[in-house]
Write a protein that holds these residues in place. Structure first.
Motif, short mmCIF file in Angstrom:
data_model
loop_
_atom_site.label_atom_id
_atom_site.label_comp_id
_atom_site.label_asym_id
_atom_site.label_seq_id
_atom_site.Cartn_x
_atom_site.Cartn_y
_atom_site.Cartn_z
N LEU A 1 -69.80 -18.87 115.41
CA LEU A 1 -70.87 -17.82 115.51
C LEU A 1 -71.45 -17.78 114.19
N GLN A 2 -70.50 -17.99 113.27
CA GLN A 2 -71.07 -18.26 112.12
C GLN A 2 -72.09 -19.16 111.81
N ALA A 3 -71.75 -20.28 112.25
CA ALA A 3 -72.71 -21.55 112.19
C ALA A 3 -73.95 -21.29 112.96
N SER B 1 -57.77 -20.63 114.78
CA SER B 1 -58.85 -20.80 113.77
C SER B 1 -59.27 -19.39 113.38
N ASP B 2 -59.61 -18.77 114.40
CA ASP B 2 -60.01 -17.13 114.21
C ASP B 2 -59.00 -16.30 113.48
N VAL B 3 -57.58 -16.46 113.97
CA VAL B 3 -56.53 -15.86 113.17
C VAL B 3 -56.50 -16.27 111.52
N ALA B 4 -56.88 -17.41 111.37
CA ALA B 4 -56.74 -18.17 110.14
C ALA B 4 -57.91 -17.41 109.11
N VAL B 5 -58.99 -17.55 109.62
CA VAL B 5 -60.25 -16.79 109.14
C VAL B 5 -60.03 -15.54 108.70
N VAL B 6 -59.45 -14.50 109.63
CA VAL B 6 -59.26 -13.25 109.56
C VAL B 6 -58.18 -12.86 108.25
N MET B 7 -57.34 -13.76 108.55
CA MET B 7 -56.15 -13.81 107.43
C MET B 7 -56.61 -13.83 105.99
N ASP B 8 -57.52 -14.89 105.90
CA ASP B 8 -57.84 -14.87 104.29
C ASP B 8 -58.57 -13.78 103.88
N VAL B 9 -59.23 -12.98 104.86
CA VAL B 9 -59.76 -11.78 104.23
C VAL B 9 -58.66 -10.53 104.03
N LEU B 10 -57.76 -10.50 104.79
CA LEU B 10 -56.92 -9.38 104.85
C LEU B 10 -55.39 -9.50 104.19
N ALA B 11 -54.99 -10.78 103.80
CA ALA B 11 -53.68 -10.92 103.48
C ALA B 11 -53.71 -11.04 101.98
N PRO C 1 -74.91 -15.07 103.29
CA PRO C 1 -73.74 -14.66 103.67
C PRO C 1 -72.60 -13.86 102.86
N ARG C 2 -71.86 -12.94 102.99
CA ARG C 2 -70.81 -12.44 102.00
C ARG C 2 -69.44 -13.67 102.37
N GLY C 3 -69.45 -14.19 103.44
CA GLY C 3 -68.38 -15.05 103.80
C GLY C 3 -68.17 -15.26 105.12
N PRO C 4 -67.20 -15.73 105.82
CA PRO C 4 -67.08 -16.20 107.09
C PRO C 4 -66.98 -14.77 108.00
N LEU C 5 -66.92 -13.79 107.72
CA LEU C 5 -66.93 -12.73 108.72
C LEU C 5 -68.39 -11.93 108.49
N HIS C 6 -69.29 -12.45 107.91
CA HIS C 6 -70.45 -11.66 107.79
C HIS C 6 -71.23 -11.55 108.84
N GLY C 7 -71.34 -10.50 109.70
CA GLY C 7 -72.00 -10.07 110.80
C GLY C 7 -71.15 -10.30 112.11
N ILE C 8 -69.99 -10.57 111.93
CA ILE C 8 -69.05 -10.80 112.99
C ILE C 8 -68.25 -9.46 113.53
N PRO C 9 -68.59 -9.30 114.87
CA PRO C 9 -68.12 -7.97 115.67
C PRO C 9 -66.81 -7.92 115.68
N VAL C 10 -65.94 -7.01 115.54
CA VAL C 10 -64.30 -6.60 115.57
C VAL C 10 -64.23 -5.32 116.32
N ILE C 11 -63.23 -5.55 117.16
CA ILE C 11 -62.65 -4.36 117.70
C ILE C 11 -61.20 -3.94 117.02
N VAL C 12 -61.04 -2.55 116.57
CA VAL C 12 -59.57 -2.30 116.12
C VAL C 12 -58.93 -1.28 116.91
N LYS C 13 -57.74 -1.44 116.77
CA LYS C 13 -56.86 -0.48 117.68
C LYS C 13 -56.99 0.90 116.99
N ASP C 14 -56.78 1.85 117.97
CA ASP C 14 -57.08 3.37 117.58
C ASP C 14 -56.24 3.84 116.71
N ASN C 15 -55.22 3.34 116.03
CA ASN C 15 -54.19 3.89 114.97
C ASN C 15 -54.73 3.75 113.71
#
Length: 493
Positions: free
Chosen positions: A24-26, A236-246, A82-96
């Motif tokens: 999607l980023q590409a 690969s998606d998990v790895a990309v997200v962990m680079d932002v969160l961990a 882009p700011r990085g690999p998540l720029h413009g990427i849609p995400v859903i988060v758990k309601d907690n």
């Protein structure tokens, strides 16, 4: 980095379906799609499949600002890149997860009007990275269950089999990402609640080492066992997200001090198709069920062992002598009242309730949840039994890592859940394999291992050493790329 080789088709609908964050980023960089396109297409899928059609019922809230945010991010990309690999990427988060632009309710009618005063740390990090929060998913009310039913959202259904539940407590996120309602999602895991719905929805879910990601701003169950993290359709998606969160320090979550200097330059550097060559995997046969209902899962697991070996791994059966001590329920029971009261206080003067007791007195939670909430009242952190449990937990973690050292193991493998997704109304707590990781605090990743003969998804879990998420990602990616078990559900095609 050895990235996925997926090629986006000309149809925008197909670009959404199963496309990775890297793809999607590409596509956005090449001008094939925009963030606005992605958000609109995901919202269209939610419109067609969540409350209509198969009626997955995964979503609690949609973000009215999502398209506006995506528009701003598209303009920013054009002006600055882009700011990085998540720029413009849609995400859903758990309601907690606290979100300042939507209520945060733990999917309970008790908190239906509760809008927090600030984002949770992880939501703030996602926004900072340019991700677009397009909505919030249903969860098992107050995260006290594994079938995802709540007084606010009702029952979420498994998109692979609509007469079965999606697991929990992050089942709304699991069903939503499986059905391609967003690029990835966030869940939380106290006992099994990222990994169980990942297994049931043919997803990859990572429970990180305690302290690697922040829990601040997440409606809690446990002060010492809750972990938040990604759920996605690919490693690969998990790895990309962990680079932002961990590995980021959060002063509101002192546990994050343990995660400092524990991350690689990039988890995505470990997307290695040859990662299983020379690996040593311990097969935990104690976590293979001996009940007839477990046979379909075991068949998938035995095939997975053969696939691991075909990719160059050595698999050996192991036994953890004190595995029965891995009770992931007792400590949260002692901690829940203190944790939820602290969360309510963090909502400020405008909060509707001040304590767990007040929540129980409303009587509006689902009956099964009220039972759990009531059982948690009166426990204190000074209880000798609780203090002993904390000590025993440390000993258990040390014993697991000592066993891994003794046999020079890279990971321990077992079915994420002993049985396939149950029918609506069943939870099968006795088949839960979440305890090893949850109780020890060690990381674990669930990756799709295939389907039963009836077409039900099964997950394979790999547990590793403290802060060795990079190796788990490497092993899981190598297995994923060799097998390609992930398939989208027919109900939302």
């Amino acid at each position: 980095m050895q990235a996925e080789q997926g090629v986006l088709a000309t149809s925008k609908e197909f670009q959404i379906l199963e496309a990775s964050i890297i793809d999607l980023q590409a596509a956005m960089e090449k001008g094939i799609v925009t963030s606005v396109d992605l958000v609109k297409m995901y919202l269209d899928r939610i419109e067609r499949y969540d409350k209509k059609g198969p009626s997955i019922n995964a979503m609690i809230y949609l973000n009215s600002n999502a398209i506006g945010t995506a528009t701003e991010l598209d303009e920013e990309r054009a002006e600055k890149g882009p700011r990085g690999p998540l720029h413009g990427i849609p995400v859903i988060v758990k309601d907690n997860y606290n979100t300042i632009d939507m209520p945060t309710t733990a999917s309970s009618r008790v908190l239906k009007d509760s809008v927090p005063i600030e984002d949770s740390f992880m939501v703030a990090e996602l926004r900072k990275a340019g991700a677009v929060i397009i909505g919030k998913s249903n969860m098992h009310e107050f995260a006290y269950g594994i079938s995802t039913i709540s007084s606010l959202g009702g029952q979420t259904f498994n998109p692979y089999a609509l007469n079965r539940h999606p697991g929990g407590s992050s089942g709304g996120t699991g069903a939503a990402i499986a059905a391609n309602f967003a690029s990835f999602g966030l869940g939380t895991d106290t006992g099994c609640s990222i990994r169980n719905p990942s297994s049931y929805n043919s997803l990859v879910g990572l429970r990180a080492t305690y302290g690697l990601t922040s829990r601040a701003g997440i409606i809690p169950i446990s002060l010492t066992q809750d972990v938040g993290g990604p759920m996605a359709r690919s490693v690969s998606d998990v790895a990309v997200v962990m680079d932002v969160l961990a590995g980021k320090f959060d002063p509101q979550d002192p546990a994050t001090t343990h995660g400092l200097d524990k991350t690689p330059d990039s988890y995505a550097d470990f997307l290695n198709v040859d990662g299983l060559k020379g690996a040593r995997i311990g097969i935990l046969k104690e976590y293979f069920g001996d009940h007839p209902e477990c046979e379909p899962t075991n068949k998938v697991m035995y095939r997975a062992i053969l696939d691991l070996e075909k990719q160059g791994a050595s698999c050996l059966e192991i036994r953890i002598p004190n595995l029965s001590e891995a009770d992931n329920s007792r400590i949260p029971e002692f901690e829940f009242e203190t944790a939820i009261n602290q969360y309510l206080e963090s909502l400020g003067e405008g909060r509707s309730y001040n304590s767990l007791v007040e929540i129980i007195e409303t009587g509006v939670c689902t009956p099964g949840i009220l039972k759990h909430l009531t059982a948690a009242v009166g426990h204190t952190l000074e209880d000798p039994e609780y203090q002993e449990a904390l000590v025993n937990r440390v000993r258990f973690r040390e014993s697991v890592e000592e066993l891994m050292d003794k046999f020079n193991l890279d990971a321990i493998m077992y079915p994420t859940f002993k049985s396939p997704p149950p029918l609506i109304g069943e939870e099968k707590w006795g088949f839960n394999n979440g305890g090893l990781s949850a109780y020890s605090g060690l990381p674990a990743i669930s990756v799709p291992a295939g389907f039963t003969e009836d077409g039900l998804p099964i997950g394979m879990e790999l547990a590793g050493r403290s802060f060795d998420e990079r190796r788990l990602i490497e092993l899981a990616y190598s297995y994923e790329q060799a097998t390609h078990h992930r398939k989208p559900p027919q109900s939302t095609l």
